[in-house]
Write a protein that holds these residues in place. Structure first.
Motif, PDB file in Angstrom:
ATOM      1  N   VAL A   8       0.847  -1.188   0.000  1.00 34.36           N
ATOM      2  CA  VAL A   8       0.000   0.000   0.000  1.00 34.36           C
ATOM      3  C   VAL A   8       0.884   1.241   0.000  1.00 34.36           C
ATOM      4  O   VAL A   8       1.794   1.377   0.807  1.00 34.36           O
ATOM      5  CB  VAL A   8      -0.919   0.002   1.248  1.00 34.36           C
ATOM      6  CG1 VAL A   8      -1.806   1.217   1.251  1.00 34.36           C
ATOM      7  CG2 VAL A   8      -1.749  -1.279   1.290  1.00 34.36           C
ATOM      8  N   SER A   9       0.601   2.158  -0.925  1.00 31.39           N
ATOM      9  CA  SER A   9       1.326   3.423  -0.977  1.00 31.39           C
ATOM     10  C   SER A   9       0.331   4.569  -0.868  1.00 31.39           C
ATOM     11  O   SER A   9      -0.875   4.352  -0.902  1.00 31.39           O
ATOM     12  CB  SER A   9       2.118   3.542  -2.284  1.00 31.39           C
ATOM     13  OG  SER A   9       1.248   3.560  -3.383  1.00 31.39           O
ATOM     14  N   GLU A  10       0.854   5.749  -0.717  1.00 32.15           N
ATOM     15  CA  GLU A  10       0.031   6.954  -0.610  1.00 32.15           C
ATOM     16  C   GLU A  10      -1.026   6.820   0.483  1.00 32.15           C
ATOM     17  O   GLU A  10      -2.211   7.007   0.250  1.00 32.15           O
ATOM     18  CB  GLU A  10      -0.605   7.292  -1.962  1.00 32.15           C
ATOM     19  CG  GLU A  10       0.419   7.572  -3.041  1.00 32.15           C
ATOM     20  CD  GLU A  10      -0.197   7.966  -4.365  1.00 32.15           C
ATOM     21  OE1 GLU A  10      -1.284   8.568  -4.357  1.00 32.15           O
ATOM     22  OE2 GLU A  10       0.417   7.665  -5.386  1.00 32.15           O
ATOM     23  N   VAL A  11      -0.562   6.483   1.661  1.00 37.45           N
ATOM     24  CA  VAL A  11      -1.448   6.265   2.802  1.00 37.45           C
ATOM     25  C   VAL A  11      -1.702   7.587   3.513  1.00 37.45           C
ATOM     26  O   VAL A  11      -0.772   8.351   3.778  1.00 37.45           O
ATOM     27  CB  VAL A  11      -0.818   5.256   3.792  1.00 37.45           C
ATOM     28  CG1 VAL A  11      -1.691   5.082   5.013  1.00 37.45           C
ATOM     29  CG2 VAL A  11      -0.566   3.935   3.102  1.00 37.45           C
ATOM     30  N   ASP A  12      -2.950   7.844   3.845  1.00 39.19           N
ATOM     31  CA  ASP A  12      -3.314   8.993   4.679  1.00 39.19           C
ATOM     32  C   ASP A  12      -3.140   8.540   6.128  1.00 39.19           C
ATOM     33  O   ASP A  12      -4.036   7.969   6.730  1.00 39.19           O
ATOM     34  CB  ASP A  12      -4.758   9.405   4.400  1.00 39.19           C
ATOM     35  CG  ASP A  12      -5.224  10.562   5.264  1.00 39.19           C
ATOM     36  OD1 ASP A  12      -4.453  11.029   6.131  1.00 39.19           O
ATOM     37  OD2 ASP A  12      -6.369  10.986   5.075  1.00 39.19           O
ATOM     38  N   TYR A  13      -1.928   8.752   6.657  1.00 39.79           N
ATOM     39  CA  TYR A  13      -1.583   8.243   7.978  1.00 39.79           C
ATOM     40  C   TYR A  13      -2.532   8.745   9.057  1.00 39.79           C
ATOM     41  O   TYR A  13      -2.912   7.999   9.954  1.00 39.79           O
ATOM     42  CB  TYR A  13      -0.142   8.607   8.348  1.00 39.79           C
ATOM     43  CG  TYR A  13       0.875   8.067   7.373  1.00 39.79           C
ATOM     44  CD1 TYR A  13       0.996   6.706   7.148  1.00 39.79           C
ATOM     45  CD2 TYR A  13       1.713   8.924   6.673  1.00 39.79           C
ATOM     46  CE1 TYR A  13       1.922   6.206   6.251  1.00 39.79           C
ATOM     47  CE2 TYR A  13       2.650   8.433   5.778  1.00 39.79           C
ATOM     48  CZ  TYR A  13       2.746   7.065   5.572  1.00 39.79           C
ATOM     49  OH  TYR A  13       3.664   6.583   4.686  1.00 39.79           O
ATOM     50  N   GLY A  27      -9.617   9.484  18.950  1.00 38.03           N
ATOM     51  CA  GLY A  27      -9.105   9.296  17.600  1.00 38.03           C
ATOM     52  C   GLY A  27      -8.713  10.602  16.950  1.00 38.03           C
ATOM     53  O   GLY A  27      -7.663  10.703  16.310  1.00 38.03           O
ATOM     54  N   GLY A  28      -9.541  11.614  17.112  1.00 39.40           N
ATOM     55  CA  GLY A  28      -9.239  12.927  16.537  1.00 39.40           C
ATOM     56  C   GLY A  28      -7.997  13.546  17.153  1.00 39.40           C
ATOM     57  O   GLY A  28      -7.174  14.138  16.452  1.00 39.40           O
ATOM     58  N   ALA A  33      -2.334  15.058  16.804  1.00 42.75           N
ATOM     59  CA  ALA A  33      -0.975  15.005  17.343  1.00 42.75           C
ATOM     60  C   ALA A  33      -0.007  14.416  16.314  1.00 42.75           C
ATOM     61  O   ALA A  33       1.140  14.850  16.211  1.00 42.75           O
ATOM     62  CB  ALA A  33      -0.944  14.176  18.623  1.00 42.75           C
ATOM     63  N   ALA A  34      -0.483  13.464  15.535  1.00 45.13           N
ATOM     64  CA  ALA A  34       0.369  12.829  14.530  1.00 45.13           C
ATOM     65  C   ALA A  34       0.778  13.793  13.425  1.00 45.13           C
ATOM     66  O   ALA A  34       1.825  13.617  12.810  1.00 45.13           O
ATOM     67  CB  ALA A  34      -0.351  11.626  13.929  1.00 45.13           C
ATOM     68  N   LEU A  45       3.746   4.701  13.414  1.00 47.16           N
ATOM     69  CA  LEU A  45       2.580   4.753  14.290  1.00 47.16           C
ATOM     70  C   LEU A  45       1.372   4.098  13.631  1.00 47.16           C
ATOM     71  O   LEU A  45       0.636   3.331  14.262  1.00 47.16           O
ATOM     72  CB  LEU A  45       2.270   6.206  14.672  1.00 47.16           C
ATOM     73  CG  LEU A  45       1.186   6.436  15.711  1.00 47.16           C
ATOM     74  CD1 LEU A  45       1.491   5.697  17.008  1.00 47.16           C
ATOM     75  CD2 LEU A  45       1.023   7.931  15.966  1.00 47.16           C
ATOM     76  N   ALA A  46       1.165   4.377  12.351  1.00 47.74           N
ATOM     77  CA  ALA A  46       0.055   3.763  11.615  1.00 47.74           C
ATOM     78  C   ALA A  46       0.202   2.243  11.602  1.00 47.74           C
ATOM     79  O   ALA A  46      -0.780   1.515  11.812  1.00 47.74           O
ATOM     80  CB  ALA A  46      -0.016   4.316  10.196  1.00 47.74           C
TER      81      ALA A  46
END
Length: 84
Positions: A8-13, A27-28, A33-34, A45-46
């Motif tokens: 998987v590429s282009e991940v919205d971490y 979660g928010g 913070a990330a 972290l993901a």
């Protein structure tokens, strides 16, 4: 049983972190913070959240393919960082 490897590429971490860090504020806050972290740290972290929530990830993958008419059980989802 079939082993299927996905890269998987282009991940919205931030969205991965938010989805698995918990519902609502937790979660928010984790996703917010990330944003301050470098991409390599966000990626690590993901991966930790994905592996800690492997069963939930498996269910999400099953749901995604079932919407395309494919029935399968996903077992053993595991994430890792790949260089390059």
């Amino acid at each position: 049983m079939i082993e299927l490897k996905l890269y998987v590429s282009e991940v919205d971490y931030e969205s991965v972190i938010q989805a698995f860090a918990g519902t609502g504020f937790a979660g928010g806050a984790a996703a917010m913070a990330a944003r301050a972290l470098p991409d390599s740290a966000k990626e690590e972290l993901a991966v930790k959240y994905l592996n800690a929530n492997a069963e939930k990830l498996e269910g999400m993958l099953e749901d995604a393919v079932s919407r395309k008419g494919i029935r399968m059980k996903v077992r053993g989802a595991q994430a890792s960082v790949i260089a390059g």
